[in-house]
Design a protein around this motif. Structure first.
Motif, PDB file in Angstrom:
ATOM      1  N   ILE A  66      14.724  -1.047  -2.762  1.00  0.00           N
ATOM      2  CA  ILE A  66      13.352  -0.701  -2.363  1.00  0.00           C
ATOM      3  C   ILE A  66      12.364  -1.685  -2.961  1.00  0.00           C
ATOM      4  N   LEU A  67      12.517  -1.980  -4.248  1.00  0.00           N
ATOM      5  CA  LEU A  67      11.573  -2.892  -4.904  1.00  0.00           C
ATOM      6  C   LEU A  67      11.660  -4.297  -4.313  1.00  0.00           C
ATOM      7  N   ASP A  68      12.869  -4.716  -3.914  1.00  0.00           N
ATOM      8  CA  ASP A  68      13.009  -6.030  -3.280  1.00  0.00           C
ATOM      9  C   ASP A  68      12.339  -6.070  -1.917  1.00  0.00           C
ATOM     10  N   THR A  69      12.300  -4.922  -1.237  1.00  0.00           N
ATOM     11  CA  THR A  69      11.755  -4.867   0.121  1.00  0.00           C
ATOM     12  C   THR A  69      10.248  -4.652   0.134  1.00  0.00           C
ATOM     13  N   PHE A  70       9.743  -3.938  -0.845  1.00  0.00           N
ATOM     14  CA  PHE A  70       8.296  -3.690  -0.915  1.00  0.00           C
ATOM     15  C   PHE A  70       7.522  -5.014  -0.976  1.00  0.00           C
ATOM     16  N   PRO A  71       6.422  -5.133  -0.208  1.00  0.00           N
ATOM     17  CA  PRO A  71       5.542  -6.311  -0.331  1.00  0.00           C
ATOM     18  C   PRO A  71       4.591  -6.146  -1.512  1.00  0.00           C
ATOM     19  N   GLN A  84       2.953  -4.266 -11.229  1.00  0.00           N
ATOM     20  CA  GLN A  84       4.353  -4.103 -10.865  1.00  0.00           C
ATOM     21  C   GLN A  84       4.877  -2.782 -11.396  1.00  0.00           C
ATOM     22  N   GLU A  85       4.449  -2.421 -12.602  1.00  0.00           N
ATOM     23  CA  GLU A  85       4.897  -1.164 -13.210  1.00  0.00           C
ATOM     24  C   GLU A  85       4.514   0.034 -12.352  1.00  0.00           C
ATOM     25  N   GLU A  86       3.325  -0.043 -11.706  1.00  0.00           N
ATOM     26  CA  GLU A  86       2.893   1.062 -10.840  1.00  0.00           C
ATOM     27  C   GLU A  86       3.822   1.192  -9.634  1.00  0.00           C
ATOM     28  N   ALA A  87       4.259   0.039  -9.101  1.00  0.00           N
ATOM     29  CA  ALA A  87       5.195   0.068  -7.981  1.00  0.00           C
ATOM     30  C   ALA A  87       6.523   0.697  -8.417  1.00  0.00           C
ATOM     31  N   GLU A  88       7.013   0.298  -9.589  1.00  0.00           N
ATOM     32  CA  GLU A  88       8.272   0.849 -10.092  1.00  0.00           C
ATOM     33  C   GLU A  88       8.150   2.353 -10.332  1.00  0.00           C
ATOM     34  N   ALA A  89       7.018   2.785 -10.862  1.00  0.00           N
ATOM     35  CA  ALA A  89       6.816   4.217 -11.102  1.00  0.00           C
ATOM     36  C   ALA A  89       6.798   4.998  -9.795  1.00  0.00           C
ATOM     37  N   GLY A  90       6.224   4.372  -8.741  1.00  0.00           N
ATOM     38  CA  GLY A  90       6.208   5.031  -7.438  1.00  0.00           C
ATOM     39  C   GLY A  90       7.610   5.205  -6.876  1.00  0.00           C
ATOM     40  N   VAL A  91       8.440   4.177  -7.014  1.00  0.00           N
ATOM     41  CA  VAL A  91       9.827   4.271  -6.549  1.00  0.00           C
ATOM     42  C   VAL A  91      10.579   5.327  -7.359  1.00  0.00           C
ATOM     43  N   VAL A 151       9.986  12.563   6.215  1.00  0.00           N
ATOM     44  CA  VAL A 151       9.235  11.493   5.553  1.00  0.00           C
ATOM     45  C   VAL A 151      10.135  10.724   4.589  1.00  0.00           C
ATOM     46  N   GLU A 152      10.943  11.454   3.810  1.00  0.00           N
ATOM     47  CA  GLU A 152      11.837  10.807   2.850  1.00  0.00           C
ATOM     48  C   GLU A 152      12.888   9.963   3.566  1.00  0.00           C
ATOM     49  N   ARG A 153      13.389  10.466   4.682  1.00  0.00           N
ATOM     50  CA  ARG A 153      14.370   9.698   5.448  1.00  0.00           C
ATOM     51  C   ARG A 153      13.749   8.417   5.999  1.00  0.00           C
ATOM     52  N   GLU A 154      12.490   8.515   6.422  1.00  0.00           N
ATOM     53  CA  GLU A 154      11.817   7.329   6.957  1.00  0.00           C
ATOM     54  C   GLU A 154      11.607   6.283   5.872  1.00  0.00           C
ATOM     55  N   VAL A 155      11.317   6.736   4.652  1.00  0.00           N
ATOM     56  CA  VAL A 155      11.162   5.798   3.538  1.00  0.00           C
ATOM     57  C   VAL A 155      12.473   5.069   3.281  1.00  0.00           C
ATOM     58  N   ILE A 156      13.562   5.829   3.281  1.00  0.00           N
ATOM     59  CA  ILE A 156      14.882   5.214   3.079  1.00  0.00           C
ATOM     60  C   ILE A 156      15.151   4.174   4.160  1.00  0.00           C
ATOM     61  N   GLN A 157      14.937   4.587   5.411  1.00  0.00           N
ATOM     62  CA  GLN A 157      15.286   3.730   6.524  1.00  0.00           C
ATOM     63  C   GLN A 157      14.419   2.480   6.570  1.00  0.00           C
ATOM     64  N   LYS A 158      13.162   2.611   6.126  1.00  0.00           N
ATOM     65  CA  LYS A 158      12.228   1.494   6.217  1.00  0.00           C
ATOM     66  C   LYS A 158      12.397   0.501   5.085  1.00  0.00           C
ATOM     67  N   TYR A 159      12.680   1.002   3.895  1.00  0.00           N
ATOM     68  CA  TYR A 159      12.573   0.139   2.727  1.00  0.00           C
ATOM     69  C   TYR A 159      13.895  -0.225   2.052  1.00  0.00           C
ATOM     70  N   ILE A 160      14.971   0.471   2.349  1.00  0.00           N
ATOM     71  CA  ILE A 160      16.233   0.111   1.715  1.00  0.00           C
ATOM     72  C   ILE A 160      16.988  -0.874   2.588  1.00  0.00           C
ATOM     73  N   GLN A 161      17.371  -1.976   2.010  1.00  0.00           N
ATOM     74  CA  GLN A 161      18.021  -3.033   2.763  1.00  0.00           C
ATOM     75  C   GLN A 161      19.365  -2.551   3.306  1.00  0.00           C
ATOM     76  N   GLU A 220      22.012  -4.009   4.326  1.00  0.00           N
ATOM     77  CA  GLU A 220      23.231  -4.641   3.820  1.00  0.00           C
ATOM     78  C   GLU A 220      23.605  -4.145   2.427  1.00  0.00           C
ATOM     79  N   VAL A 221      22.658  -3.536   1.741  1.00  0.00           N
ATOM     80  CA  VAL A 221      22.933  -3.018   0.410  1.00  0.00           C
ATOM     81  C   VAL A 221      23.359  -1.557   0.470  1.00  0.00           C
ATOM     82  N   ILE A 222      22.674  -0.769   1.261  1.00  0.00           N
ATOM     83  CA  ILE A 222      22.875   0.675   1.245  1.00  0.00           C
ATOM     84  C   ILE A 222      23.382   1.232   2.573  1.00  0.00           C
ATOM     85  N   GLY A 223      22.660   1.011   3.654  1.00  0.00           N
ATOM     86  CA  GLY A 223      23.032   1.614   4.926  1.00  0.00           C
ATOM     87  C   GLY A 223      21.879   2.420   5.487  1.00  0.00           C
ATOM     88  N   GLU A 224      22.134   3.221   6.498  1.00  0.00           N
ATOM     89  CA  GLU A 224      21.072   3.976   7.125  1.00  0.00           C
ATOM     90  C   GLU A 224      20.703   5.198   6.301  1.00  0.00           C
TER      91      GLU A 224
END
Length: 378
Positions: free
Chosen positions: A292-297, A310-317, A337-347, A349-353
């Motif tokens: 997620i952190l790698d994908t977040f802009p 950056q710490e605020e981003a990590e705390a949000g994740v 909503v949680e499923r959409e976050v997973i699908q949008k931000y988790i790479q 090739e690392v995790i899956g759908e």
């Protein structure tokens, strides 16, 4: 418990320690306060003694049921260690050498492929078995270890209708308190006998002991960055990873062919499988977090003022991962909503759908018996 994931880590409560009994012997000063290996023993007795040089003892309640499962902290394991394994002294010295010569290519297998003709003089691990050297060689093996004693008699024998300990003393126990190993021993030392290391009957570790041991192993592993993933059944035999000082969880039997602690009780092995699964769950959560952190802009959001650091981003994740784990504990399905976050931000090739993420994590937590584990702290 209100928070399940915080500061990049799965939140695990600390076990409760009784510090009323202190170790009275001497110890070796730690070098860098580093712990690489955790060893499980049993006392071959029923009482708690300050003379036993092991950092932690877990009572079995044999003489006092109210003591069952209590964890005693005997000394600060990060300040000093004790010579509790004895790989280079006592009866284990010659026994280990003879065993290793005869099993699976001998010491060559233990010593990462050292040639059979050379290993008796050139192997680094053999330094710990050289009986001609000082006793401190053996203790050096222990410097980056911590020990846990289960208060338990170990192997027992039946005489008539009575169970007796290895010293011949009578035990007030029932047949149901004993586990039987009916298989034939396969190693050279015990090949003509039946049972675990030639002994068919052992006093069971109690359910409360095993539950407390799970708490303590998880605590020590997370505190010292020792892998929770372990070799399960394989740590009840002489173990290559243990002898070559690989970080991990082991038993006294992993490094001494002449020892009987601990015996491979099915409930104990099941607990080891559970903490192995917990190790997988922790690694999986770390992968989700990194993905997620790698994908977040993050840099763009910082520039736009949507984030302050950056710490605020990590705390949000971390807050989102806390919701993810909490939904498992509460037996709730993930929201859309949680499923959409997973699908949008988790790479992918690392995790899956999205569904696969929750399924994989929840499977690992179930294999770890995570809900019951948290309940054990109540």
């Amino acid at each position: 418990m209100n928070t399940y994931f915080n500061n990049g880590q799965l939140v695990i409560p600390n076990p409760s320690f009784n510090t009323s009994v202190k170790y009275t012997g001497s110890g070796l000063k730690k070098e860098g306060n580093t712990i690489r290996q955790i060893y499980i023993h049993h006392t071959a007795g029923s009482s708690l003694s300050g003379k036993t040089p092991i950092s932690f003892h877990i009572h079995g309640g044999l003489k006092d049921a109210s003591q069952d499962g209590i964890i005693y902290k005997m000394h600060d394991y990060l300040e000093r260690t004790t010579c509790h394994l004895g790989v280079a002294n006592g009866s284990g010295t010659w026994s280990n050498r003879e065993y290793l010569k005869q099993e699976n290519g001998g010491l060559a297998d233990i010593n990462r492929g050292v040639d059979q003709a050379q290993h008796l003089t050139e192997s680094p691990i053999l330094d710990y078995y050289d009986a001609s050297k000082s006793k401190d060689i053996g203790c050096d093996f222990d410097r980056d270890t911590v020990g846990i004693e289960l208060i338990n008699f170990g192997w027992v024998e039946k005489s008539g209708n009575k169970w007796k300990n290895y010293l011949g003393g009578s035990l007030d126990i029932e047949d149901s308190d004993v586990v039987t190993y009916g298989y034939a021993s396969t190693d050279q030392r015990h090949k003509s006998k039946k049972g675990y290391r030639g002994k068919p009957y052992y006093l069971k570790y109690t359910q409360k002991q095993i539950a407390s041991l799970k708490q303590l192993l998880v605590y020590l592993a997370l505190e010292n960055d020792v892998p929770l993933k372990n070799e399960k059944e394989a740590i009840f035999q002489l173990n290559r990873s243990a002898l070559t000082k690989q970080p991990g969880i082991y038993t006294h039997s992993s490094v001494r062919i002449d020892k009987f602690d601990c015996h491979p009780q099915p409930e104990l092995i099941e607990m080891l499988k559970e903490i192995d699964a917990l190790g997988h769950a922790i690694e999986f959560l770390a992968a989700i977090r990194a993905s997620i952190l790698d994908t977040f802009p993050v840099e763009e959001w910082l520039a736009q003022g949507w984030l302050n650091s950056q710490e605020e981003a990590e705390a949000g994740v971390d807050r989102w991962l806390d919701i993810l784990v909490k939904s498992y504990v509460a037996r709730e399905d993930l929201t859309q909503v949680e499923r959409e976050v997973i699908q949008k931000y988790i790479q992918p090739e690392v995790i899956g759908e999205a569904a696969a993420v929750a399924e994989k994590l929840f499977f690992a937590l179930s294999a770890a018996n995570y809900r019951k584990f948290l309940d054990s702290y109540a």
